[in-house]
Design a protein around this motif. Structure first.
Motif, PDB file in Angstrom:
ATOM      1  N   THR A 153       0.790  -1.224   0.000  1.00 25.67           N
ATOM      2  CA  THR A 153       0.000   0.000   0.000  1.00 25.67           C
ATOM      3  C   THR A 153       0.827   1.282   0.000  1.00 25.67           C
ATOM      4  O   THR A 153       0.247   2.378  -0.073  1.00 25.67           O
ATOM      5  CB  THR A 153      -0.944  -0.003   1.216  1.00 25.67           C
ATOM      6  OG1 THR A 153      -0.178  -0.247   2.397  1.00 25.67           O
ATOM      7  CG2 THR A 153      -1.987  -1.094   1.076  1.00 25.67           C
ATOM      8  N   ALA A 154       2.135   1.197   0.081  1.00 25.81           N
ATOM      9  CA  ALA A 154       2.956   2.407   0.048  1.00 25.81           C
ATOM     10  C   ALA A 154       3.227   2.884  -1.374  1.00 25.81           C
ATOM     11  O   ALA A 154       3.570   4.055  -1.577  1.00 25.81           O
ATOM     12  CB  ALA A 154       4.285   2.173   0.769  1.00 25.81           C
ATOM     13  N   TYR A 155       3.072   2.030  -2.357  1.00 25.37           N
ATOM     14  CA  TYR A 155       3.340   2.441  -3.742  1.00 25.37           C
ATOM     15  C   TYR A 155       2.312   3.474  -4.189  1.00 25.37           C
ATOM     16  O   TYR A 155       1.101   3.269  -4.079  1.00 25.37           O
ATOM     17  CB  TYR A 155       3.296   1.244  -4.688  1.00 25.37           C
ATOM     18  CG  TYR A 155       4.595   0.493  -4.778  1.00 25.37           C
ATOM     19  CD1 TYR A 155       5.677   1.024  -5.478  1.00 25.37           C
ATOM     20  CD2 TYR A 155       4.748  -0.745  -4.172  1.00 25.37           C
ATOM     21  CE1 TYR A 155       6.883   0.329  -5.563  1.00 25.37           C
ATOM     22  CE2 TYR A 155       5.950  -1.450  -4.252  1.00 25.37           C
ATOM     23  CZ  TYR A 155       7.012  -0.905  -4.950  1.00 25.37           C
ATOM     24  OH  TYR A 155       8.199  -1.585  -5.034  1.00 25.37           O
ATOM     25  N   THR A 156       2.788   4.583  -4.748  1.00 21.84           N
ATOM     26  CA  THR A 156       1.915   5.616  -5.299  1.00 21.84           C
ATOM     27  C   THR A 156       2.006   5.692  -6.816  1.00 21.84           C
ATOM     28  O   THR A 156       1.103   6.223  -7.463  1.00 21.84           O
ATOM     29  CB  THR A 156       2.238   6.988  -4.713  1.00 21.84           C
ATOM     30  OG1 THR A 156       3.615   7.308  -4.987  1.00 21.84           O
ATOM     31  CG2 THR A 156       2.016   6.995  -3.198  1.00 21.84           C
ATOM     32  N   ASN A 205      -3.546 -10.756  -9.764  1.00 18.84           N
ATOM     33  CA  ASN A 205      -3.509 -10.114  -8.444  1.00 18.84           C
ATOM     34  C   ASN A 205      -2.165  -9.489  -8.100  1.00 18.84           C
ATOM     35  O   ASN A 205      -1.882  -9.235  -6.932  1.00 18.84           O
ATOM     36  CB  ASN A 205      -3.907 -11.113  -7.351  1.00 18.84           C
ATOM     37  CG  ASN A 205      -5.336 -11.570  -7.459  1.00 18.84           C
ATOM     38  OD1 ASN A 205      -6.255 -10.887  -7.025  1.00 18.84           O
ATOM     39  ND2 ASN A 205      -5.529 -12.743  -8.057  1.00 18.84           N
ATOM     40  N   ALA A 206      -1.340  -9.250  -9.101  1.00 19.07           N
ATOM     41  CA  ALA A 206       0.029  -8.795  -8.832  1.00 19.07           C
ATOM     42  C   ALA A 206       0.068  -7.519  -7.994  1.00 19.07           C
ATOM     43  O   ALA A 206       0.903  -7.375  -7.100  1.00 19.07           O
ATOM     44  CB  ALA A 206       0.784  -8.588 -10.137  1.00 19.07           C
ATOM     45  N   PHE A 207      -0.834  -6.571  -8.266  1.00 20.65           N
ATOM     46  CA  PHE A 207      -0.864  -5.313  -7.518  1.00 20.65           C
ATOM     47  C   PHE A 207      -2.229  -5.100  -6.862  1.00 20.65           C
ATOM     48  O   PHE A 207      -2.607  -3.961  -6.559  1.00 20.65           O
ATOM     49  CB  PHE A 207      -0.520  -4.152  -8.448  1.00 20.65           C
ATOM     50  CG  PHE A 207       0.892  -4.216  -8.983  1.00 20.65           C
ATOM     51  CD1 PHE A 207       1.949  -3.712  -8.255  1.00 20.65           C
ATOM     52  CD2 PHE A 207       1.154  -4.823 -10.207  1.00 20.65           C
ATOM     53  CE1 PHE A 207       3.257  -3.792  -8.741  1.00 20.65           C
ATOM     54  CE2 PHE A 207       2.450  -4.905 -10.704  1.00 20.65           C
ATOM     55  CZ  PHE A 207       3.502  -4.397  -9.966  1.00 20.65           C
ATOM     56  N   ALA A 208      -2.946  -6.168  -6.636  1.00 18.59           N
ATOM     57  CA  ALA A 208      -4.268  -6.066  -6.014  1.00 18.59           C
ATOM     58  C   ALA A 208      -4.177  -5.418  -4.636  1.00 18.59           C
ATOM     59  O   ALA A 208      -3.279  -5.727  -3.856  1.00 18.59           O
ATOM     60  CB  ALA A 208      -4.901  -7.444  -5.898  1.00 18.59           C
ATOM     61  N   GLY A 209      -5.084  -4.517  -4.360  1.00 20.19           N
ATOM     62  CA  GLY A 209      -5.128  -3.890  -3.047  1.00 20.19           C
ATOM     63  C   GLY A 209      -4.047  -2.869  -2.785  1.00 20.19           C
ATOM     64  O   GLY A 209      -3.841  -2.487  -1.633  1.00 20.19           O
ATOM     65  N   CYS A 210      -3.361  -2.405  -3.828  1.00 17.71           N
ATOM     66  CA  CYS A 210      -2.387  -1.317  -3.652  1.00 17.71           C
ATOM     67  C   CYS A 210      -3.177  -0.007  -3.662  1.00 17.71           C
ATOM     68  O   CYS A 210      -3.280   0.682  -4.686  1.00 17.71           O
ATOM     69  CB  CYS A 210      -1.337  -1.355  -4.759  1.00 17.71           C
ATOM     70  SG  CYS A 210      -0.241  -2.782  -4.675  1.00 17.71           S
ATOM     71  N   THR A 211      -3.723   0.342  -2.528  1.00 15.88           N
ATOM     72  CA  THR A 211      -4.752   1.368  -2.449  1.00 15.88           C
ATOM     73  C   THR A 211      -4.247   2.792  -2.669  1.00 15.88           C
ATOM     74  O   THR A 211      -5.059   3.694  -2.877  1.00 15.88           O
ATOM     75  CB  THR A 211      -5.452   1.297  -1.082  1.00 15.88           C
ATOM     76  OG1 THR A 211      -4.462   1.359  -0.046  1.00 15.88           O
ATOM     77  CG2 THR A 211      -6.227   0.002  -0.945  1.00 15.88           C
ATOM     78  N   ALA A 271      -6.928  -4.957  -9.246  1.00 18.07           N
ATOM     79  CA  ALA A 271      -8.196  -4.845  -8.516  1.00 18.07           C
ATOM     80  C   ALA A 271      -8.000  -4.158  -7.173  1.00 18.07           C
ATOM     81  O   ALA A 271      -7.031  -4.429  -6.456  1.00 18.07           O
ATOM     82  CB  ALA A 271      -8.809  -6.226  -8.309  1.00 18.07           C
ATOM     83  N   GLY A 272      -8.902  -3.261  -6.853  1.00 21.51           N
ATOM     84  CA  GLY A 272      -8.838  -2.579  -5.565  1.00 21.51           C
ATOM     85  C   GLY A 272      -7.806  -1.480  -5.481  1.00 21.51           C
ATOM     86  O   GLY A 272      -7.558  -0.959  -4.387  1.00 21.51           O
ATOM     87  N   CYS A 273      -7.221  -1.083  -6.623  1.00 19.88           N
ATOM     88  CA  CYS A 273      -6.297   0.065  -6.620  1.00 19.88           C
ATOM     89  C   CYS A 273      -7.159   1.324  -6.659  1.00 19.88           C
ATOM     90  O   CYS A 273      -7.333   1.956  -7.711  1.00 19.88           O
ATOM     91  CB  CYS A 273      -5.344  -0.012  -7.810  1.00 19.88           C
ATOM     92  SG  CYS A 273      -4.175  -1.378  -7.717  1.00 19.88           S
ATOM     93  N   SER A 274      -7.670   1.686  -5.521  1.00 25.33           N
ATOM     94  CA  SER A 274      -8.727   2.689  -5.446  1.00 25.33           C
ATOM     95  C   SER A 274      -8.250   4.112  -5.720  1.00 25.33           C
ATOM     96  O   SER A 274      -9.083   5.005  -5.902  1.00 25.33           O
ATOM     97  CB  SER A 274      -9.398   2.626  -4.072  1.00 25.33           C
ATOM     98  OG  SER A 274      -8.439   2.727  -3.038  1.00 25.33           O
ATOM     99  N   ALA A 275      -6.957   4.364  -5.778  1.00 26.05           N
ATOM    100  CA  ALA A 275      -6.441   5.700  -6.094  1.00 26.05           C
ATOM    101  C   ALA A 275      -6.086   5.858  -7.566  1.00 26.05           C
ATOM    102  O   ALA A 275      -5.822   6.981  -8.017  1.00 26.05           O
ATOM    103  CB  ALA A 275      -5.209   6.008  -5.237  1.00 26.05           C
ATOM    104  N   LEU A 276      -6.102   4.794  -8.327  1.00 24.94           N
ATOM    105  CA  LEU A 276      -5.716   4.837  -9.742  1.00 24.94           C
ATOM    106  C   LEU A 276      -6.706   5.683 -10.532  1.00 24.94           C
ATOM    107  O   LEU A 276      -7.910   5.434 -10.487  1.00 24.94           O
ATOM    108  CB  LEU A 276      -5.648   3.426 -10.299  1.00 24.94           C
ATOM    109  CG  LEU A 276      -5.195   3.279 -11.759  1.00 24.94           C
ATOM    110  CD1 LEU A 276      -3.750   3.753 -11.908  1.00 24.94           C
ATOM    111  CD2 LEU A 276      -5.336   1.836 -12.215  1.00 24.94           C
TER     112      LEU A 276
END
Length: 499
Positions: A174-177, A192-198, A218-223
């Motif tokens: 989750t630290a990746y921006t 699912n490689a980057f799943a949940g990287c919010t 999936a779940g990269c809610s800031a993208l």
């Protein structure tokens, strides 16, 4: 098994020990002999020389309180063994960090890999919550499944040498921006490689990329935006599901024939999209509950819209983008379009599935161009006030629609019903050279102009008593005009121009 491993990462509890820093030079298999004290006291380790699987097994089992590891001056040698201590693995390849080596290291913050490292094995750093920094080396080609899953503090940019990224490899990081892989020779990114990287807000993918796995982002809610490269051959199901900030998707260059199931499920900021020219099918739930979606551009190659494809797109007002050539519409595809005012059914459609327009409660006009009424599944128009909804049908097919189950419930009109128009003194429609003038005694809310094959060529909105439409760029002598009055009532008529 991989998902279970991701969920149940090993946890180690530390002991109160004195910190110790060790620097040593070793040959393959001899690292343990250079550390005379208890491994639990070692917090920093710098090694030069040669390492193999035996040394990494020792580190993984005995040096669990490490917070810094510097292996830049090492080379990883191949090793062959059937020792059960090494998991019955027969061969360990050179330049490869073995699987599970630092799994669950709770205090590890920084790692410098050997410069020649080419592969990071499965779950090698999974569940390292304090890990922030990796120095990748100069030759890294592949990152294995689960390699850094559950490392929420890691934010080191990925190397430009990568060719493959495994399944769940950075899930929950989750630290990746941002993720810039534009210059890498990358060909595949696993499921699912980057799943949940919010916090991941920006992604740059390379031109070489061919495969993106299921639920990869999936779940990269800031993208907010994504551009898919032209070389892409496979896009996984649910790839961008629940990317709730995603508003821009560039798919125009790719050659995919199908938009995968639930690819953009709950992308609630997506307002419009342009699907690839080669697309023949919109997959199940592809745009499920994209609640901001207003318009789409679909290609003429499209033949099928699968179940639930646009279900829950509650802000859609005009279903005018279905292309001529479309043959089959599945079950529940437009369910819950509560703002939908009008829908156009291309002449090539032969079947519309169960509950297709269920709960489209504001539907007031349908233009059905098929000369043979399409076969319908069960309760296609459930919760639609069909008696108050105008259905425009080809002149020669009126009686067919009036006798067809479910279709017959509409207020059925001829496309060219000039008698009704002639008696309507509240509306004036005429051509003034190439300008189509539309005047009304009551305010109009919106207007749309269609070709006879159902393509929308002009649309405007706004409260007014008069529209002026320049038709010079529109081919064809005859159009269908759809007008929504401010009251919500629809007027439909066929207009022709002289040339």
């Amino acid at each position: 098994m991989k998902q279970l491993l991701y969920i149940a990462l090993l946890l180690f509890s530390g002991h109160s020990v004195l910190a110790a820093s060790y620097t040593c030079h070793t040959e393959a298999g001899e690292l343990q002999s250079h550390i005379p004290t208890s491994g639990e006291s070692v917090t920093q380790l710098t090694v030069t020389g040669t390492l193999d699987a035996r040394d990494f097994a020792y580190m993984g089992d005995s040096l669990t309180n490490l917070n810094l590891i510097d292996l830049e001056g090492c080379t990883i040698a191949a090793y062959e063994s059937r020792d059960t201590y090494l998991g019955n693995q027969a061969r360990f390849e050179a330049h490869t960090l073995p699987a599970h080596t630092f799994l669950g290291f709770q205090k590890l913050t920084m790692v410098k890999l050997p410069k020649g490292t080419q592969v990071i094995g499965e779950a090698a750093f999974a569940g390292c919550p304090a890990l922030t920094t990796i120095v990748w080396g100069e030759q890294l080609r592949s990152i294995g499944d689960l390699a850094f899953s559950g490392c929420p503090a890691l934010d080191t940019p990925l190397p430009a040498t990568l060719r493959s990224i495994g399944e769940y490899s950075f899930a929950g990081c989750t630290a990746y921006t941002e993720l810039n892989l534009e210059s890498a020779p990358l060909k595949s990114i696993g499921a699912n490689a980057f799943a949940g990287c919010t916090r991941l807000a920006a992604i740059a993918l390379p031109a070489s990329l061919q495969t993106i796995g299921d639920r990869c982002f999936a779940g990269c809610s800031a993208l907010t935006a994504i551009a898919l490269p032209a070389a892409l051959q496979s896009l996984g199901e649910g790839c961008f599901a629940y990317c709730t900030s995603l508003s821009q998707v560039d798919m125009k260059r790719i050659l995919l024939t199908s938009i995968p199931a639930y690819a953009f499920d709950h992308c609630t900021s997506l307002t419009s999209l342009h699907t690839p020219a080669m697309t023949e099918e919109i997959g199940e739930g592809a745009f499920y509950y994209c609640t901001s979606l207003l318009d789409c551009t679909l290609p003429t190659r499209l033949r099928e819209i699968a179940d639930y494809a646009f279900a829950g797109c509650s802000r859609m007002e005009h279903l005018s983008f279905l292309p001529e050539g479309l043959e089959r519409i599945g079950r529940w595809p437009f369910y819950g379009m509560r703002q939908l005012y009008s829908a156009t059914i291309p002449s090539t459609v032969t079947y519309i599935g169960d509950h297709a327009f269920d709960s489209c409660t504001r539907l007031a006009a349908v233009m059905a161009y098929p000369t043979e009424p399409p076969a319908l599944g069960e309760e296609v128009f459930l919760n639609v006030q069909q008696a108050d909804c105008a259905l425009g049908a080809p002149d020669e097919s009126i009686e067919l629609y009036r006798n067809a189950p479910q279709w017959q419930e509409f207020d059925i009109r001829h496309f060219s019903n000039r008698e009704e128009i002639a008696d309507d003194h509240t509306l004036q429609v005429y051509f003034e050279h190439e300008i189509l003038r539309v005047k009304a005694s009551d305010p109009m809310r919106q207007i749309a102009l269609y070709t006879l094959d159902g393509r929308v060529v002009h649309r405007e909105e706004g409260e007014t008593y008069e529209w002026a439409i320049d038709t010079r760029s529109y081919t064809g002598p005859i159009f269908v005009l759809s007008i929504q009055m401010q009251s919500g009532e629809y007027r439909h008529l066929k207009v022709g121009r002289n040339r």
